[in-house]
Design a protein around this motif. Sequence first.
Motif, short mmCIF file in Angstrom:
data_model
loop_
_atom_site.label_atom_id
_atom_site.label_comp_id
_atom_site.label_asym_id
_atom_site.label_seq_id
_atom_site.Cartn_x
_atom_site.Cartn_y
_atom_site.Cartn_z
N ILE B 23 90.50 72.28 -22.97
CA ILE B 23 89.09 71.88 -23.08
C ILE B 23 88.16 73.06 -22.84
O ILE B 23 87.21 73.29 -23.60
CB ILE B 23 88.79 70.72 -22.11
CG1 ILE B 23 89.54 69.48 -22.62
CG2 ILE B 23 87.28 70.46 -22.01
CD1 ILE B 23 89.16 68.19 -22.00
N ASP B 24 88.47 73.87 -21.81
CA ASP B 24 87.65 75.06 -21.57
C ASP B 24 87.61 75.96 -22.80
O ASP B 24 86.58 76.53 -23.13
CB ASP B 24 88.22 75.87 -20.40
CG ASP B 24 87.65 75.42 -19.07
OD1 ASP B 24 86.84 74.46 -19.06
OD2 ASP B 24 88.03 76.01 -18.05
N LYS B 25 88.75 76.06 -23.46
CA LYS B 25 88.81 77.00 -24.59
C LYS B 25 88.06 76.46 -25.80
O LYS B 25 87.31 77.19 -26.44
CB LYS B 25 90.27 77.32 -24.93
CG LYS B 25 90.85 78.31 -23.92
CD LYS B 25 92.29 78.66 -24.18
CE LYS B 25 92.73 79.76 -23.18
NZ LYS B 25 94.18 79.93 -23.14
N VAL B 26 88.23 75.17 -26.11
CA VAL B 26 87.55 74.68 -27.31
C VAL B 26 86.07 74.42 -27.09
O VAL B 26 85.32 74.31 -28.05
CB VAL B 26 88.23 73.43 -27.92
CG1 VAL B 26 89.67 73.74 -28.32
CG2 VAL B 26 88.18 72.24 -26.99
N THR B 27 85.64 74.34 -25.83
CA THR B 27 84.21 74.15 -25.60
C THR B 27 83.50 75.46 -25.26
O THR B 27 82.31 75.47 -24.97
CB THR B 27 83.96 73.15 -24.46
OG1 THR B 27 84.62 73.64 -23.29
CG2 THR B 27 84.46 71.76 -24.81
N GLY B 28 84.24 76.56 -25.28
CA GLY B 28 83.60 77.85 -25.05
C GLY B 28 83.34 78.16 -23.58
O GLY B 28 82.63 79.11 -23.27
N LYS B 29 83.88 77.37 -22.67
CA LYS B 29 83.64 77.64 -21.25
C LYS B 29 84.58 78.68 -20.69
O LYS B 29 84.33 79.26 -19.64
CB LYS B 29 83.83 76.35 -20.45
CG LYS B 29 82.78 75.29 -20.69
CD LYS B 29 83.11 74.09 -19.81
CE LYS B 29 82.36 72.86 -20.25
NZ LYS B 29 82.97 71.64 -19.73
#
Lengths: 288, 755
Positions: B23-29
């Motif tokens: 999730i961090d990776k696909v949301t740019g976080k």
Amino acid sequence: MSTMTFHAPATVAEACALLAAEPGARVLAGGTDLIVQMRSGRIAPAAVIDLKRIGALSGVREQAGGFVIGAATRCTALKEHAALAAAHPGVVEAANLIGSVQVRNRATVAGNLCNASPAADSVPAMIAAGAVALIAGPQGARELPVEHLPQSPGRTALAPGEFVTAIRLPGKAAHSSDAYQRLTPRTEMDIAIVGVGAAITLAGDGSCAAARIALGAVGPVAVLAEAAGAALVGTRFEAAALDRMAEAVQAVCKPIDDKRGSAAYRTAMAAVLARRVVQIARERAGEA
Amino acid sequence: MNAQSGHNAYRVVGTRPVRPDGIDKVTGKALYGPDQIAPNMLHGAVLRSPHAHARIRGIDTSRAEALPGVKAVITARDFPGQESVTFKGGETSGDRRDIAHNCMALHKVLYAGHAVAAVAATSEAIAREALALIVVDLEVLPHVISVAEAIAPGAPVLHDDMFTEGLEPKPAQASNVSATFTMAKGDAAAAMARAAVVAEGRYVTQPVHQGYIEPQACVASWNSDGQGQIWCSSQGHFDVRNLTAGILNLPISSLRVTPLEIGGGFGGKTTVYLEPVAMVLSRKAGRPVRLAMRREEVFAATGPAPGSVFEVRIGADADGRLVALEMEFWNQSGAYPGNTLHGGCATALGAYNIADARATGWDVVSNFADTHAYRAPGAPQSAFAVESCIDEIALKLGMDPLELRLKNAVKPGDPSPSRLPHGAIGYIECLEAAKASPHWNTPVAEGESRGIAGAFWGNYGGPSTVAVSVASDGSVAVTTGSPDIGGSRASMAIMAAETLQVPYESVRVAIADTASLGYSMVTGGSRTTFATGKAVVDACGQIIDSLLARGAQLLGVEPGEVAWRDGAVHCMAAGREGEKLDMAAIAGRVHQFSGPVSAEVQLNAQGYLPGFGVHICDVAVDKETGFTRVTRYTAIQDVGRAIHPDYVEGQLQGGAAQGIGWALNEGYVFDGAGRVDNAGFLDYRMPVCSDLPMIETIMVEVPNPAHPYGVKGVGETSIVPPLAAVGNAVSRAVGKRMRDLPMAPEVVHRALAGA
Ligand SMILES: Cc1cc2nc3c(=O)[nH]c(=O)nc-3n(C[C@H](O)[C@H](O)[C@H](O)COP(=O)(O)OP(=O)(O)OC[C@H]3O[C@@H](n4cnc5c(N)ncnc54)[C@H](O)[C@@H]3O)c2cc1C
């Protein structure tokens, strides 16, 4: 420290005034060439003038039996315009070979033209289709056939203060169509080793009534290979006529040897692609 | 745990849960190397040599220092003890003097792109402006790029103290050949003379870049009390720490390195380029300093894989039994010595039973960026030469190339390149799977041709440290020192959940900085799921032991009267069956016991096994243009056991994609001055999505008995066969053996024209 100003005018007149006032200014359309060049340090414009806020410059309009593509129109919008895509499939497919979808959602064909790269994909297609650049400037408006706009790599025939407001293409003609192909080692995100556009009009009997063939990446600027088109007119695309066309194509090739391809390969491939696009344009014209 | 017992024996191993970092990776976080910022941070930039080979006569930094906003300007003179950093070994091997001089040139620049000075300023724009004010007085020397140029008599010598290692007696003259290595068995020349058919040729590959998307970047802070910190992405932050501390003469524990998310490494991020430079800038400026490479710097100054020249001959008898192999090769290793000679030799000798074989490699330096590890270092080039010859033998004998390989492939018990018998390897199983695959059983389409190639990679084990702790609510924290490049956090969570018999979601995995855990070697050599994974399983075993002991005490029964089941301590005492304590019930009672429930495991994992693979490739070659389209591709590999099958398949596909790029279009192009002429993704043509078909994968599982769940490394093998698989397909299409990579359209067109 060098400084740069950024302007987003709302009218063509305003843009003209800004451009005239700052000789070091550059026009920004999609920015897919301009920003890359700025970031690499190749250019450092004193001012950047964005065309995308000028409402009149975005979108495709049908006007006086032709199509007017605003200079800020993204390439993907050309595909969405059904009448344009039907009349000039070659121009639309060329514009939609540029980069990737993401790039095409920003990039414009006017930017492709004004960047004056010898390998610009939409330019041979536009030349073949008989496109005209509509130009605004301090001395008023003028028009220039697309093939006369690029002068050498990175240089155009635009006078100081001038910019392209739109590209005009002829309307749909009976038994007429076009095609564009390029050769690249990759299928996308690449730069043409050679690109060829062809526009063909058939007579009622299926013979060639008119043909325009234009080449990219085989010289300092894209060229209209007039003799190649002439070699087809009046023929029924017999093998001998296609051979003459291909020879005429090779005769106008003046490529350089570089890391992307040798001159000999580019020249040989120009002929291969010319045969292919002529064939596609002819088939499309037959159905049109 | 019985590794032989098939998938259905497991609850979590072999399932495909969502990765915890997804999730961090696909949301740019997610925070990658270039994203890191520190309070009051300065921005650095590195001045790089425009010349491929030059002597540094002097550097005048005074004008740069005078520019407002500039806080520090450094050259090699600002590095402590640059001349004397010569030691090798320890946890982190590699010649630190070479690495130090690669970070900042001392007396000579050895390639265009070699760092000569660096600036820290209040903005990146000022830093770059300052670079232009540094005057470097260079005496330009003649340069060499290719192997032929570098070994020619009278060639300019890069290192006047380099005498070919491995030659007896030691050569009297310095040269560009850093080392030689031979692997041999039997009498190859005599056996070759008896061969019924011989395939031979000179195979040439170009340097290719790992092509990670994330450029090298770091933030460093070095205080006047000698303590320092670095934030960066890498494949191994402990090795970043050790190398940087070694170069800077710093006690290792005075430097703390915090890992960030990594945007690709493929072997290229197992060394340091910027970190020591940022540290020295920070020390001088008294503030944290950020350095980040631009793409051109990545291509010009970070290690591609070596190019190579292979002279190879393989002989077979009339029945297709391989009887002799002779190979000599030269690695084009860049500015400093490379270390892929062993990999090149082992690849040639390791996959087939060839009684008489001899492979000799020469490591050659020349004036481009120091080459570095790239996925199965040294193996793809060697497999290209060997597997192409095997295809040629199949054609000469009119044999099916798959049957030819089956006939000669190594099995468990056969001698390996190290002469020890092979363990539980699965080459035969891979070849059988290829034979049974939908791809192999589909006729080659009209106008297309098919290539096949096998190969292997030795894999590795090595040192890892992990900690596992159970929180008071029973949830589990796993801490490793292994950067997660390919989904290893998910795999660690799966192995922990399997061992503890708890749900995947109740295990969370973090990667600790160097001050928070003991040493772990780089994520490389396809070792992490094997070695670090084994440590996680061992630590979970210790956790279970501790919970059982505590549980027995809480239940008031003997230690032998409890059992671990479904993530809980079950009472087995007569009459009390059915009583149980879950993890929270035990871990919540810290104050009753000797301390929290946690375990730390250190190991140096042994028993790793090589991974074998077989790739099948269909191509359509445009006979008029030479353009090659890969129309179908299948990667088959023995993966031991797929802990998380998605990420194993991803490794198979990724390696295949990179190998296809290497075969068709990738390769450094140098201009006349020795500069990289294609230092960007436009002209350095890695494949894009539209270039590739969906890469089909077949995972063969021959478990490794040395790992609790049977794991074998999977990350590197997949890049070894593709060069030859594509080459064999194109050769069959062209009707001519293609021995030079890349097989770009113009190259294939030329071959077609001359055929
Ligand atoms: C990843 C990537 C892939 C690419 N692939 C291709 C490709 O396949 N084929 C290809 O041909 N190109 C490709 N390009 C180049 C670029 O995308 C195209 O040339 C595009 O059409 C440029 O249009 P733009 O609107 O982005 O131009 P901009 O970058 O905005 O402008 C380009 C130049 O033209 C000038 N200019 C723009 N509009 C006008 C105007 N109306 N009047 C006067 N001057 C103007 C600008 O000042 C600038 O000098 C690629 C670029 C990238 C980054």
